[in-house]
Design a protein around this motif. Structure first.
Motif, PDB file in Angstrom:
ATOM      1  N   ARG A 225       0.831  -1.213   0.000  1.00  0.00           N
ATOM      2  CA  ARG A 225       0.000   0.000   0.000  1.00  0.00           C
ATOM      3  C   ARG A 225       0.863   1.260   0.000  1.00  0.00           C
ATOM      4  N   LEU A 228       1.826   3.073  -3.220  1.00  0.00           N
ATOM      5  CA  LEU A 228       0.849   3.860  -3.963  1.00  0.00           C
ATOM      6  C   LEU A 228       0.698   5.266  -3.406  1.00  0.00           C
ATOM      7  N   MET A 510      -6.593   5.619  -2.513  1.00  0.00           N
ATOM      8  CA  MET A 510      -5.772   4.422  -2.346  1.00  0.00           C
ATOM      9  C   MET A 510      -6.581   3.117  -2.373  1.00  0.00           C
ATOM     10  N   TRP A 513      -7.065   2.403  -6.111  1.00  0.00           N
ATOM     11  CA  TRP A 513      -5.817   2.013  -6.782  1.00  0.00           C
ATOM     12  C   TRP A 513      -5.381   0.621  -6.353  1.00  0.00           C
ATOM     13  N   TYR A 514      -5.486   0.339  -5.072  1.00  0.00           N
ATOM     14  CA  TYR A 514      -5.028  -0.958  -4.561  1.00  0.00           C
ATOM     15  C   TYR A 514      -5.862  -2.103  -5.145  1.00  0.00           C
ATOM     16  N   TYR A 517      -4.824  -2.639  -8.820  1.00  0.00           N
ATOM     17  CA  TYR A 517      -3.572  -3.381  -8.928  1.00  0.00           C
ATOM     18  C   TYR A 517      -3.798  -4.868  -8.642  1.00  0.00           C
ATOM     19  N   GLY A 665      -1.446  -5.687   3.158  1.00  0.00           N
ATOM     20  CA  GLY A 665      -0.853  -4.483   2.595  1.00  0.00           C
ATOM     21  C   GLY A 665       0.647  -4.456   2.490  1.00  0.00           C
TER      22      GLY A 665
END
Length: 715
Positions: A225, A228, A510, A513-514, A517, A665
C-alpha cells in the motif's frame, strides 16, 4: 581447368540460393487460449528464461478456451542464412498496437522498428526502455516473439509480389490518392538467430489478449500500500540529517509522504558505485533506516550495477564480470551463480536486511556510447546483445528475490525491462521530459506488460508544475523527482493549494488504486490502459487534411490522427490530462453515459466533448454505474493490518458493482490465499433512490475495512 572452376562456382551459387528453408509451424496450446510454436532452432536463453516468468494457471483457466484466432496457413516462417523470418497476416482495416514502450505513437501499423533496449531518444524507432516483442491486433489477438535479440519489425509496411491482397499501383503524376506507403497485408519480423519461440494469445477482445499475455507472464505486480502513496527523491548529496529535515517539512506542511528516494550520494562513491554507505553522510544507516520506518517513511536507494574498483567486493566479483567496463566500473554477469550471489548479497546484507524498502535501478538501458558494446563478452557465454536485451529483467528479478525472502513487498524504479517482466514490482522512468509524450507512454505501457510513471521533475511555471502533479496522481507511481532543481511540492505559491489537494486526492483514492492493482495481478487487467482496450471506444484513424507546401516538399502527404492523450485508470475512470498553456481540450467518450468525477454531473455518451476545467482539476470521467471506494486523506499509507474507514462513491443512473480488494498491505502472504475480495453493490430502489451494500468479511482473512459510508454523486 577454367570449366571446372566455373562448375564449382555454380555449385556454390546453387548452395547459396537454396539456403532458404520454409517451415510449417506446429502449434501447441500451452494454456487456455495461448498457443506456442518453435520456428527453427530456438536459443536456450530467451526473454522468458531470463525473467523466470511463471503463468498464473488458475486465472488463465478461468478465462477459458477460444478458437485459434488467425489463419494458420497465412503464418509463414523462413530460415535464411542463420536468421529467422516470420510473417503474420493483416486484414485491410486491422490495426496493431504494442511493440514496446513507445512515446509518440499508439497505432503501429505502417511503422518500421528495431526492438532494442535503449534510453528513449525522441523517436519511436524501437529503441526504448522496454521494446517488448508483443503486439495486439484490433481483431482481438496478440503475438509474442520470445527472443533476446534485436528484432526488426515491418508492421504492415513491406509488400510482397506474391501477396494475395496487393495494393493498387497508382500514378503519382495524376492520382491524388497516391501514397508512398501502399497497403501491406502482413506483419513481418526478422529475428537474427537460427530460431525462436512464437506465442499466439487469443481474445476474443484486444483486452482479453493483453490479459492472457500478462497472466502468462505471472500477472502484474501487487505493490505494498505504501508504494501507492507519494515519493520524494532528494538531492544526490543529502545526508541523513538533510533527509530528516525533508521529511519533517513534509509533515509540518501537511503533505503526504510514503517513501523517500536517496540519489547516488548515499554511497561512498558512484559512477561507478561501491554500493556501500558513505560513513560521513550516513554514519549509522541501520539506526537511520529504522528511525524513518518509525515515522511511516520508507527508503528507496538509487543504484546502478557498475562496480567501483574501490568497492570492498570488487576483487571477488571481478572474475564474473564482462570483458568491458562502464564508467571504468565492472559489469556483473548475473547469469553466473557466483557473480549474482556476490552482488545481491551486498544489497541484502547492508541494505535490505536493515530495513531499506526498495531500489531505483538506473542506467541498465543505454546509451551505446557508454554502455557495453555488442562485442562485449560475458563469463556465462551470453553475447553483449543478449545481455543488453535482458539486463533490466535480471536486476528486477534478483532484487525482488531479496524482499520476497524477507516476506516484505517492494515497489521500485527501473530503466529497462522487456517481455516476461510483467510481474516485477518496478515502474519505468527516464530522463526524457515531454509531458504529452509521457502520457502516450503511459497508454502504450498497457500493451508492453510494464508500468510507466510520468514523473514530475523541474518546471518553468506553476501551471506546468501543477499539470504534471495532476498526471502523476493518476499514474502507477506518484513521484516527485525534482531534486536537481531543488523544486519542492510547495515551491510555486500560486498553485500550492491545488498541488496539496492533488496530493491528498491520491491518498484518498488508495482503496481504488489498490483494488485495481490486485486485478492486474490476479486477472491481468492493466490498471492504466489504452482507450483502444475499452469496450465501446471507437477511434477512427483519419487523414488530417492540411495545407500542403509543395514548394518545400513536393511529396508531402496527409498524416494520420490518433488519440494518444487520454486513457483509462482502473475499471471506471477515464483520465484526460491537461498540458501547460491549454485552456480547454477535446475528450472522446466511449459509448455509454459518462459523468464528471468531481461533481457527478452527466457529460456525454459516445461523443466528443470539449472541457474547460480551469487549473484546479485534471479532467476525469466515470462510467455510468461506476463505484469508486475512497478513504480519509492521511499522511502515510495504512500500517500493516490497520483498519481504515471507506467512503463509497457511486456515479450515474445505473446500478453498480465493484470488487474491493483487501490483504495485509505489506507481505507476500496473499500468494498463499491470505486475501479477500469484498463485493460492493449499489442498487436502485423503487423511489429511484440508491442503496449501497458491502459483503461481510471472510473469517480468518485480512480485514482492514472499518466503517463504510456512501455518497451518491449524481442527483
Amino acid at each position: 581447368m577454367k570449366l571446372y572452376k566455373f562448375f564449382i562456382f555454380c555449385i556454390i551459387l546453387g548452395l547459396s540460393a537454396t539456403d532458404i528453408k520454409a517451415q510449417n509451424l506446429s502449434w501447441e496450446e500451452v494454456e487456455p487460449g495461448i498457443w506456442k510454436a518453435e520456428a527453427g532452432e530456438p536459443e536456450v536463453y530467451d526473454l522468458l528464461s531470463a525473467s523466470g516468468a511463471k503463468p498464473r494457471k488458475k486465472a488463465l483457466e478461468k478465462m477459458g478456451n477460444v478458437p485459434f484466432p488467425i489463419s494458420k496457413k497465412d503464418i509463414n516462417v523462413q530460415l535464411v542464412d542463420g536468421e529467422t523470418y516470420l510473417r503474420f497476416p493483416l486484414e485491410q482495416e486491422e490495426e496493431v498496437y504494442g511493440f514496446g514502450l513507445n512515446f509518440k505513437t499508439v497505432h503501429q501499423r505502417g511503422r518500421i522498428l528495431r526492438l532494442h533496449v535503449d534510453h528513449y531518444g525522441d523517436e519511436d524507432n524501437g529503441r526504448t526502455h522496454a521494446p517488448t516483442p508483443f503486439y495486439v491486433s484490433s481483431k482481438g489477438y496478440g503475438v509474442f516473439i520470445n527472443s533476446a535479440r534485436y528484432i526488426d519489425v515491418y508492421a504492415g509496411t513491406a509488400v510482397r509480389k506474391d501477396s494475395e491482397h496487393p495494393p493498387v499501383a497508382r500514378d503519382r503524376n495524376t492520382d491524388p490518392d497516391w501514397t508512398s506507403r501502399p497497403y501491406s497485408d502482413s506483419v513481418e519480423l526478422l529475428v537474427p538467430a537460427k530460431g525462436t519461440e512464437v506465442y499466439i494469445f487469443g481474445g476474443p477482445t484486444p483486452l482479453d489478449a493483453v490479459r492472457r499475455y500478462n497472466l502468462f507472464n505471472g500477472g502484474g505486480p501487487l505493490p505494498p500500500r505504501w508504494g501507492l502513496g507519494f515519493t520524494q527523491r532528494v538531492h544526490r548529496m543529502y545526508s541523513a540529517e538533510d533527509v530528516r529535515q525533508e521529511a519533517k517539512e513534509f509533515e509540518e506542511r501537511g503533505y503526504p509522504l510514503d517513501f523517500i528516494g536517496l540519489e547516488p550520494g548515499w554511497q561512498s562513491k558512484s559512477y561507478p558505485g561501491t554500493l556501500e554507505w558513505d560513513e560521513g553522510r550516513f554514519p549509522e544507516p541501520r539506526k537511520f533506516t529504522q528511525e524513518m520506518l518509525d515515522k511511516g517513511i520508507r527508503l528507496n536507494l538509487w543504484i546502478n550495477p557498475y562496480i567501483s574498483p574501490d568497492a570492498q567486493f570488487a576483487e571477488s566479483i571481478e572474475p564474473f564480470t564482462s570483458s568491458h567496463t562502464v564508467w571504468a566500473g565492472l559489469v556483473p554477469d548475473f547469469n553466473t551463480d557466483k557473480g549474482r550471489d556476490i552482488f545481491f548479497s551486498q544489497l541484502g546484507e547492508t541494505q535490505v536486511d536493515i530495513g531499506v524498502s526498495g531500489y531505483k535501478i538506473d542506467e541498465v538501458d543505454g546509451y551505446d556510447h557508454w554502455l557495453w558494446p555488442d562485442v562485449a563478452t560475458f563469463p556465462s557465454g551470453l553475447t553483449g546483445e543478449q545481455m543488453r536485451q535482458t539486463y533490466g529483467l535480471l536486476v528486477q528479478r534478483y532484487s525482488e528475490d531479496l524482499f520476497e525472502e524477507k516476506n516484505r513487498r517492494t515497489f521500485g524504479l527501473v530503466r529497462a525491462s522487456n517481455g516476461g517482466g510483467t510481474s516485477f514490482p518496478y515502474v519505468i522512468y527516464n530522463d526524457y521530459y515531454d509531458h504529452q509524450n509521457f502520457i502516450t507512454a503511459l497508454i502504450n505501457s498497457s500493451y508492453a506488460g510494464v508500468l510507466w510513471t510520468p514523473e514530475v521533475r523541474a518546471s518553468e511555471t506553476g501551471e506546468e508544475w501543477l499539470r504534471r502533479v495532476q498526471s502523476v496522481v493518476f499514474s502507477p507511481m506518484a513521484m516527485i523527482n525534482a531534486w536537481s532543481s531543488e523544486t519542492k511540492p510547495w515551491s510555486f505559491d500560486e498553485v500550492e493549494r491545488e498541488v496539496k489537494e492533488m496530493f491528498l486526492l491520491r491518498m484518498r483514492m488508495m482503496p481504488y488504486w489498490y483494488s485495481e492493482y490486485a486485478k492486474y495481478h490476479f486477472k491481468g487487467i492493466p490498471p492504466f490502459r489504452a482507450m483502444n482496450l475499452e469496450e465501446g471506444f471507437h477511434s477512427e484513424l483519419k487523414k488530417e487534411v492540411k495545407e500542403k507546401n509543395l514548394a518545400k516538399n513536393p511529396y508531402e502527404e496527409a498524416i494520420r490522427q490518433e488519440i494518444k492523450d487520454q486513457y483509462m485508470a482502473g475499471k471506471y475512470l477515464l483520465v484526460a490530462p491537461m498540458f501547460e498553456g491549454q485552456k480547454s481540450r477535446e475528450v472522446v467518450l466511449p459509448k455509454g453515459r459518462w459523468y464528471d468525477f468531481y461533481t457527478g454531473d452527466y457529460v456525454g455518451n459516445g461523443e466528443v466533448i470539449t472541457v474547460t476545467p480551469g487549473l484546479d482539476n485534471i479532467p476525469v470521467f466515470v462510467k455510468d454505474g461506476g463505484i469508486i471506494p475512497m478513504m480519509t486523506p492521511r499522511m502515510h499509507a495504512p500500517k500493516l493490518g490497520e483498519k481504515v474507514d471507506i467512503e463509497v462513491r457511486h456515479y450515474g443512473e445505473k446500478a453498480g458493482r465493484y470488487m474491493l480488494y483487501d490483504d495485509d498491505g505489506e507481505t507476500y502472504d496473499y500468494e498463499d490465499g491470505e486475501y479477500q475480495f469484498r463485493e460492493i453493490c449499489v442498487k436502485k430502489l423503487e423511489n429511484k433512490r440508491f442503496e449501497g451494500s458491502i459483503s461481510p468479511p471472510e473469517k480468518n482473512k485480512p480485514n482492514t475495512v472499518g466503517n463504510v459510508s456512501w455518497k451518491f454523486m449524481t442527483q
